[in-house]
Motif scaffolding. Structure first.
Motif, PDB file in Angstrom:
ATOM      1  N   ASP A   1      46.597  43.240  33.198  1.00 31.13           N
ATOM      2  CA  ASP A   1      46.881  43.171  34.734  1.00 31.13           C
ATOM      3  C   ASP A   1      47.887  42.938  35.168  1.00 31.13           C
ATOM      4  O   ASP A   1      48.122  43.482  36.052  1.00 31.13           O
ATOM      5  CB  ASP A   1      45.222  41.974  35.294  1.00 31.13           C
ATOM      6  CG  ASP A   1      45.702  40.469  35.363  1.00 31.13           C
ATOM      7  OD1 ASP A   1      46.461  40.611  34.171  1.00 31.13           O
ATOM      8  OD2 ASP A   1      45.335  40.009  35.325  1.00 31.13           O
ATOM      9  N   TYR A   2      48.835  42.031  34.561  1.00 34.34           N
ATOM     10  CA  TYR A   2      50.307  41.944  35.287  1.00 34.34           C
ATOM     11  C   TYR A   2      51.004  43.151  34.656  1.00 34.34           C
ATOM     12  O   TYR A   2      51.777  43.246  36.045  1.00 34.34           O
ATOM     13  CB  TYR A   2      50.285  40.695  34.524  1.00 34.34           C
ATOM     14  CG  TYR A   2      51.932  40.048  34.952  1.00 34.34           C
ATOM     15  CD1 TYR A   2      52.474  40.303  36.332  1.00 34.34           C
ATOM     16  CD2 TYR A   2      52.914  39.951  34.243  1.00 34.34           C
ATOM     17  CE1 TYR A   2      53.410  39.008  36.522  1.00 34.34           C
ATOM     18  CE2 TYR A   2      54.370  38.977  33.584  1.00 34.34           C
ATOM     19  CZ  TYR A   2      54.232  38.805  35.447  1.00 34.34           C
ATOM     20  OH  TYR A   2      55.164  38.630  35.943  1.00 34.34           O
TER      21      TYR A   2
ATOM     22  N   ALA B   1      49.270  43.048  49.054  1.00 34.11           N
ATOM     23  CA  ALA B   1      49.087  41.982  49.709  1.00 34.11           C
ATOM     24  C   ALA B   1      48.183  41.540  49.852  1.00 34.11           C
ATOM     25  O   ALA B   1      47.147  42.370  48.166  1.00 34.11           O
ATOM     26  CB  ALA B   1      48.209  42.584  51.153  1.00 34.11           C
ATOM     27  N   ASN B   2      47.273  40.981  50.232  1.00 34.66           N
ATOM     28  CA  ASN B   2      47.224  39.649  49.546  1.00 34.66           C
ATOM     29  C   ASN B   2      46.249  38.803  51.241  1.00 34.66           C
ATOM     30  O   ASN B   2      46.770  38.584  51.740  1.00 34.66           O
ATOM     31  CB  ASN B   2      47.504  38.496  49.277  1.00 34.66           C
ATOM     32  CG  ASN B   2      47.229  38.949  47.637  1.00 34.66           C
ATOM     33  OD1 ASN B   2      45.906  38.827  46.825  1.00 34.66           O
ATOM     34  ND2 ASN B   2      48.485  38.358  46.709  1.00 34.66           N
TER      35      ASN B   2
ATOM     36  N   ALA C   1      51.104  37.674  41.430  1.00 38.58           N
ATOM     37  CA  ALA C   1      50.672  37.320  42.273  1.00 38.58           C
ATOM     38  C   ALA C   1      49.511  38.256  42.940  1.00 38.58           C
ATOM     39  O   ALA C   1      48.924  38.020  43.993  1.00 38.58           O
ATOM     40  CB  ALA C   1      51.933  38.135  43.253  1.00 38.58           C
ATOM     41  N   PHE C   2      48.735  38.249  41.850  1.00 39.48           N
ATOM     42  CA  PHE C   2      47.281  38.463  42.269  1.00 39.48           C
ATOM     43  C   PHE C   2      45.970  37.937  41.534  1.00 39.48           C
ATOM     44  O   PHE C   2      46.445  37.507  39.640  1.00 39.48           O
ATOM     45  CB  PHE C   2      47.056  40.104  41.991  1.00 39.48           C
ATOM     46  CG  PHE C   2      48.394  40.863  42.686  1.00 39.48           C
ATOM     47  CD1 PHE C   2      47.555  41.234  44.409  1.00 39.48           C
ATOM     48  CD2 PHE C   2      49.287  41.499  42.193  1.00 39.48           C
ATOM     49  CE1 PHE C   2      48.711  41.832  45.289  1.00 39.48           C
ATOM     50  CE2 PHE C   2      49.902  42.259  43.634  1.00 39.48           C
ATOM     51  CZ  PHE C   2      49.753  42.029  44.756  1.00 39.48           C
TER      52      PHE C   2
ATOM     53  N   VAL D   1      45.357  45.372  47.738  1.00 43.43           N
ATOM     54  CA  VAL D   1      44.934  44.127  48.037  1.00 43.43           C
ATOM     55  C   VAL D   1      44.106  43.064  47.240  1.00 43.43           C
ATOM     56  O   VAL D   1      43.143  43.479  46.613  1.00 43.43           O
ATOM     57  CB  VAL D   1      44.557  44.453  49.740  1.00 43.43           C
ATOM     58  CG1 VAL D   1      42.929  45.116  50.027  1.00 43.43           C
ATOM     59  CG2 VAL D   1      44.590  42.555  51.193  1.00 43.43           C
ATOM     60  N   GLY D   2      44.505  42.089  47.351  1.00 46.92           N
ATOM     61  CA  GLY D   2      43.697  40.913  46.859  1.00 46.92           C
ATOM     62  C   GLY D   2      42.992  39.050  47.489  1.00 46.92           C
ATOM     63  O   GLY D   2      42.818  40.028  48.556  1.00 46.92           O
ATOM     64  N   GLY D   3      43.016  38.091  47.496  1.00 44.45           N
ATOM     65  CA  GLY D   3      43.081  37.292  48.155  1.00 44.45           C
ATOM     66  C   GLY D   3      42.903  36.305  47.844  1.00 44.45           C
ATOM     67  O   GLY D   3      43.031  36.030  45.443  1.00 44.45           O
TER      68      GLY D   3
END
Length: 275
Positions: free
Chosen positions: A187-188, A201-202, A159-160, A123-125
């Motif tokens: 990271d990608y 998810a984020n 996407a993070f 999970v990111g944000g």
């Protein structure tokens, strides 16, 4: 896992930036239940000052340092940290970079989300992108919150936000560690493995303040990152249809334009999109 060890550990790579490290450590709130591992990637010009770092760390956990004998790059530093972490039985890993700072209760919120959604492995944000000198917000970067939209976004770019993620440590047995064949886009590359094998998810809210300085990104590093991104987009093109090729064309276009121009355009578009 020992009785006093937290489930969560935050991994922070460090290279010649002790003041920024102190700022990041101080942002981890006193109610957060987490340990922290700082991996020093062979700093010689400005090594870690442990006393100020320990004084800044107020969370309910233990601050540890891992010193690498020579500078080999962030991918090696992160993987050295992950190997250390996996050998000690932590169940969750969070990321933070020197200079970037947590919003209040960031770790608690992400831990609660992963506990509530056991099918989600990462999970990111959102992040407030700030000027490192003035600390003023330049724009807020948000990514999709649901997995299907995240996969679509990955066709274009990550996407993070790397220092804003938290993930399950046992997922690394499937994804592997940070790949070494994607320079400046490690990271990608790792996130692609997460979205291929797990739900992700984020959180919609801002979880970190991210230092964004267009002058700090060298032209050579930017080109390396974009070329790595293009390679990863090609590698993961299967099943993406036209969106996969549109993502590659976008990366090629960005590669041909100056970074400062791209930065200004993105900031202007995102500022217009703010409510």
């Amino acid at each position: 896992m020992s009785e006093t060890q937290n489930r969560l550990i935050c991994l922070i790579p460090h290279y010649n930036n002790p003041d920024a490290l102190v700022r990041s450590l101080a942002s981890i709130g006193p109610d957060e239940q987490c340990d922290v591992l700082v991996v020093d990637d062979g700093s010689a010009r400005a090594p870690i000052a442990e006393a100020p770092a320990r004084a800044a760390f107020r969370a309910q956990g233990v601050l540890r340092f891992l010193y690498l004998p020579q500078n080999r790059g962030i991918e090696h530093a992160l993987n050295s940290g992950l190997n250390w972490i996996l050998a000690r039985g932590y169940t969750r890993v969070a990321r933070l970079d020197c200079g970037d700072t947590n919003r209040p209760d960031r770790f608690a919120r992400q831990m609660a989300f992963l506990d509530k959604h056991p099918d989600v492995a990462l999970v990111g944000g959102a992040a407030s992108m700030i000027d490192p000198q003035t600390r003023a917000e330049q724009f807020v970067l948000r990514h999709p919150t649901d997995h299907a939209a995240i996969v679509r976004t990955m066709r274009r770019n990550s996407a993070f936000i790397h220092p804003a993620v938290m993930f399950n440590a046992d997922a690394l047995a499937t994804t592997g560690l940070y790949p070494l064949d994607a320079p400046a886009a490690e990271d990608y590359a790792l996130f692609w493995q997460f979205v291929r094998h797990f739900q992700t998810a984020n959180l919609p809210e801002v979880v970190i303040d991210y230092e964004l300085d267009p002058g700090s990104i060298s032209h050579s590093k930017r080109d390396t990152q974009l070329r790595s991104r293009l390679q990863l987009q090609w590698r993961h093109r299967a099943g993406g249809g036209l969106a996969a090729y549109a993502g590659m064309l976008r990366t090629l276009a960005i590669l041909l334009l100056p970074y400062r121009l791209i930065f200004k355009l993105k900031a202007r578009l995102r500022n217009k999109a703010q409510p």
